[in-house]
Structures are given as C-alpha cells and as structure tokens.
Design a protein around this motif. Structure first.
Motif, PDB file in Angstrom:
ATOM      1  N   THR A 192       1.144   3.884  -3.140  1.00 36.09           N
ATOM      2  CA  THR A 192       0.828   5.296  -2.890  1.00 36.09           C
ATOM      3  C   THR A 192       1.958   6.192  -3.372  1.00 36.09           C
ATOM      4  O   THR A 192       1.739   7.222  -4.020  1.00 36.09           O
ATOM      5  CB  THR A 192       0.571   5.544  -1.400  1.00 36.09           C
ATOM      6  OG1 THR A 192      -0.524   4.739  -0.976  1.00 36.09           O
ATOM      7  CG2 THR A 192       0.252   7.012  -1.143  1.00 36.09           C
ATOM      8  N   ASN A 193       3.195   5.773  -3.086  1.00 35.18           N
ATOM      9  CA  ASN A 193       4.351   6.559  -3.526  1.00 35.18           C
ATOM     10  C   ASN A 193       4.457   6.601  -5.049  1.00 35.18           C
ATOM     11  O   ASN A 193       4.786   7.629  -5.640  1.00 35.18           O
ATOM     12  CB  ASN A 193       5.635   5.973  -2.934  1.00 35.18           C
ATOM     13  CG  ASN A 193       5.724   6.171  -1.432  1.00 35.18           C
ATOM     14  OD1 ASN A 193       5.067   7.057  -0.877  1.00 35.18           O
ATOM     15  ND2 ASN A 193       6.516   5.345  -0.759  1.00 35.18           N
ATOM     16  N   ASP A 247       0.837  -1.205   0.000  1.00 33.25           N
ATOM     17  CA  ASP A 247       0.000   0.000   0.000  1.00 33.25           C
ATOM     18  C   ASP A 247       0.868   1.250   0.000  1.00 33.25           C
ATOM     19  O   ASP A 247       0.595   2.212  -0.706  1.00 33.25           O
ATOM     20  CB  ASP A 247      -0.923   0.002   1.228  1.00 33.25           C
ATOM     21  CG  ASP A 247      -2.027  -1.037   1.096  1.00 33.25           C
ATOM     22  OD1 ASP A 247      -2.247  -1.498  -0.038  1.00 33.25           O
ATOM     23  OD2 ASP A 247      -2.635  -1.377   2.121  1.00 33.25           O
ATOM     24  N   VAL A 248       1.933   1.226   0.797  1.00 30.90           N
ATOM     25  CA  VAL A 248       2.815   2.388   0.892  1.00 30.90           C
ATOM     26  C   VAL A 248       3.534   2.614  -0.440  1.00 30.90           C
ATOM     27  O   VAL A 248       3.608   3.736  -0.941  1.00 30.90           O
ATOM     28  CB  VAL A 248       3.845   2.193   2.033  1.00 30.90           C
ATOM     29  CG1 VAL A 248       4.872   3.328   2.009  1.00 30.90           C
ATOM     30  CG2 VAL A 248       3.140   2.146   3.371  1.00 30.90           C
ATOM     31  N   LYS A 269       1.991   6.330  -7.180  1.00 33.12           N
ATOM     32  CA  LYS A 269       0.939   7.208  -7.699  1.00 33.12           C
ATOM     33  C   LYS A 269       1.326   8.673  -7.539  1.00 33.12           C
ATOM     34  O   LYS A 269       1.010   9.507  -8.391  1.00 33.12           O
ATOM     35  CB  LYS A 269      -0.373   6.918  -6.992  1.00 33.12           C
ATOM     36  CG  LYS A 269      -1.022   5.605  -7.417  1.00 33.12           C
ATOM     37  CD  LYS A 269      -2.382   5.423  -6.762  1.00 33.12           C
ATOM     38  CE  LYS A 269      -3.073   4.177  -7.278  1.00 33.12           C
ATOM     39  NZ  LYS A 269      -4.407   3.998  -6.662  1.00 33.12           N
ATOM     40  N   THR A 270       2.004   8.975  -6.425  1.00 37.03           N
ATOM     41  CA  THR A 270       2.459  10.352  -6.208  1.00 37.03           C
ATOM     42  C   THR A 270       3.473  10.749  -7.275  1.00 37.03           C
ATOM     43  O   THR A 270       3.400  11.847  -7.850  1.00 37.03           O
ATOM     44  CB  THR A 270       3.087  10.501  -4.814  1.00 37.03           C
ATOM     45  OG1 THR A 270       2.115  10.156  -3.822  1.00 37.03           O
ATOM     46  CG2 THR A 270       3.556  11.930  -4.571  1.00 37.03           C
TER      47      THR A 270
END
Length: 401
Positions: A63-64, A59-60, A66-67
């Motif tokens: 998320t990174n 998940d982390v 996608k950023t």
C-alpha cells in the motif's frame, strides 16, 4: 481509458534514464526512488504469496509503495508541464535549410513550440504558408541571419552537404568576431552519416558556432503517425568553443570568452523538441554511430538493392518471410540511389560491410557444395531427382519386354 500506474512508472523510468546526463539532482532522487520501488514490489508480492504472518506486513508495504508510485506519477506530470511551459516561454527561432520532404517533416513538429523559418533553393513559399512558417530563398540566407536565429538545421542530402555549407558560410562569417558568442546560431545536421558532416562543420564554421551532429533514425514514412520510441542519435560536437570529447569542466573556462551556460541551455532546448515527441534519445559519438550504421542501416539498403536487382515479384503462395523480403525491397528502393551512394561513400565502414557480405555468400555457397558432394543420394546433380532417375534406369533394365 487511463493507463495502468505501473505502465506510467515505466514511462518515467525510460524518460529519465535516456537523458540522465541532464537530470537535475531532484530528478535523480525521483529516479532512484522509482527504481527502489520497482525492486521492492516483486519481493513484497512474493512474500504475500507465502501467506502466514507476513501477509499483514506485506499488505502495508505494498500500500505504501503504491502511494509513493502515485506521487512519482504526479511529480512526472508536473515536471513535464513545467518543461513544456519553459519551452513555450522562450521559443527557439529555427531555420530549416532544405525544405524538401524531410525538411517539411521535421519543421511541422518544430512549429508546435518554436518559430520556424523555411529556407530552400526551390520555391516552397506556398507550402511554408500552409504550414504557418516563414519562407526565404536560399540566396537570401543573409537576411535570415540578420533577423536573428537560434538554430540552423541543415536538411540536405549527403552528397550536397559540403556545397550547401559553403553557400551558408559568408553570412555566418559576416557576423564578425567582435560580436558575443550568443549572436552565432547553433548549427545542426541531420545526415545519415556522421563523421563526414562533423569534419566538414568543424573545419569550415566559425569557432563561435556551436555544432550538434544528429541522426533522426526515422523519416516521413516511419514517423508519420508518431515519433514515440523512435531513435534519435546525437553528439554535442562543439559547445562554447569546446569540442567533444573534451571534459565538461572546460565549458566553464571564463577565459574562452564564450557563454557556456547559454550554449548548454540552447542545445538542451533543441534536444527537448525530440524528447517531447517521445523519441528514444541516444547520445553517441559520430565515429561509433558510423560503425553501428554500417552494420544496420547500410547493410539493410545493400541487401534491399541486391534483392531488388533480381526482379522478385509476389506469388500466389508467398510466405510471411517472403512478404517481408518484398517490403524490404520496396522500402529501400523507394529511396534515391544518391542516398545509398552517400551511405557508401561517406561512411568509411561501408566497404568492410560489402566485403563481409561477399565472403558470407561464398561461405554459404561453399557449404552447399560440400553437402552436395557428401550426399550419397546425389549421383549426379539433382539430389532426389538424380536418385529417381537412377531408379528409373534400373527398373527399365530389370523389366522384361
């Protein structure tokens, strides 16, 4: 409706990959980073699907990613905005020689960011006025050169290319060798064959004229709504006196007396006009282009012309395949026979395509005849029809009167 982030990222990849030879170092870093993200995301998603302790880390990481993806999209938007601003801040002055249907088609797009001058034998002054571009008669081409043009696009037929170029030579030669190389325009052709105009331009034009051979693989019909994803083939034939395929390093030879940086910048500005319309930019040598075109463009026209001679018409029971055949006949026969003849005469690979077509027809016919001879149900000439005739004769013989 906003496009999905993944789709925008793919657009970035396509845009950068098709012009990697002109990408600046920072842009290459963007490309490498984008590729890295695309490779990582599937692994992360698979890991998340297995569950367990990996879920939190996945998940982390996702998320990174996608950023970073959002940052790349923002960077792409910024780069394109700066590119458009650069084009508009120093607009090219482009003379389109041959202002027929195709000349008008490309001039309309050029006029978005450039100053366009229409030049033609026929009087297209009203059309030019409606389009908001300047107009000169071909006999006044010397005045066009006198006003100063960056690019001359030769939009003419294959058959008339040589004669048109000979008409333009006196004004180009009149510039004089004492003038700086930046005074001479970039000469661009847009013919459907490439080796022929390449040879003619290199043999005829002053050595200070840069030469770009191009083939937009589309026209007023196929590109009437958009040029997005349509192929644009080009060869940087001669820049700053250096003829392709000499090493790029020779462009920086100060002894040539030519401004290599100016030549490179000008040709990239011109190519950017097609990039900004969404074209798929294909850098290909003229020789490679003609080999490929004989097995794609010419054979398409050849098949369309052959089928057109058969007088095929729509029927009440047309299949989708037959509808496609009729579309092929319509599209190829709507072009002039001069174009078809030009594709044949000025592409040395065309006759080989015709011979292969004849051989293929003979092989198909021979295959049918072999099968016919082997068909035990064909006592005569008609397959099942022959068999039925044989059965009817047997029935009449055995049936009592």
């Amino acid at each position: 409706r906003m496009l999905p982030p993944r789709f925008l990222l793919l657009l970035l990849l396509c845009f950068l990959s098709c012009r990697s030879f002109t990408i600046s170092p920072p842009s290459r870093l963007v490309l490498n980073k984008a590729l890295s993200i695309e490779k990582c995301k599937p692994r992360v998603l698979r890991a998340a699907g297995r569950g367990g302790e990996e879920d939190v880390d996945s998940d982390v990481v996702l998320t990174n990613l996608k950023t970073e993806e959002a940052k790349l999209m923002s960077l792409l938007t910024s780069v394109r905005s700066k590119k458009l601003a650069a084009l508009r801040s120093k607009p090219l002055r482009i003379a389109v020689v041959g202002f027929g249907r195709f000349g008008q088609f490309i001039a309309k797009s050029f006029a978005k960011t450039s100053t366009v001058i229409a030049v033609s034998r026929s009087d297209y002054s009203k059309v030019a006025e409606e389009m908001g571009v300047e107009y000169y008669s071909l006999k006044d081409f010397d005045k066009v050169i006198a006003t100063g043009v960056d690019v001359v696009v030769l939009s003419t037929s294959i058959l008339s290319f040589s004669s048109l170029l000979s008409t333009l030579l006196p004004p180009l030669l009149s510039i004089g060798g004492t003038q700086p190389s930046t005074t001479y325009p970039l000469i661009v052709d847009v013919l459907s064959v490439k080796s022929h105009p390449r040879r003619v331009m290199l043999d005829s034009l002053p050595p200070h004229c840069d030469v770009l051979c191009t083939h937009p693989m589309f026209g007023p019909e196929s590109g009437k709504t958009s040029w997005s994803n349509l192929n644009f083939v080009f060869e940087k034939t001669r820049l700053a006196g250096v003829t392709y395929p000499n090493p790029q390093s020779t462009l920086n030879d100060p002894s040539s007396g030519m401004d290599a940086a100016f030549s490179i910048d000008r040709v990239e500005r011109f190519l950017s006009l097609f990039e900004e319309e969404g074209c798929n930019m294909v850098e290909l040598s003229c020789e490679e282009h003609d080999k490929a075109a004989a097995n794609s463009q010419f054979i398409t026209h050849l098949v369309g012309r052959i089928l057109g001679r058969q007088g095929l018409k729509p029927t009440p029971i047309d299949t989708k395949g037959f509808e496609s055949v009729l579309q092929l006949i319509g599209s190829t026969n709507s072009d002039s026979f001069d174009l078809f003849y030009g594709l044949y005469k000025y592409n040395g690979n065309s006759m080989d395509t015709i011979l292969k077509m004849k051989q293929a027809m003979e092989e198909v016919e021979a295959g049918l005849k072999v099968m016919e001879r082997q068909d035990i149900n064909a006592p005569g000439f008609g397959g099942d029809a022959g068999l039925l005739g044989f059965q009817r004769k047997s029935w009449k013989k055995d049936t009592p009167l």
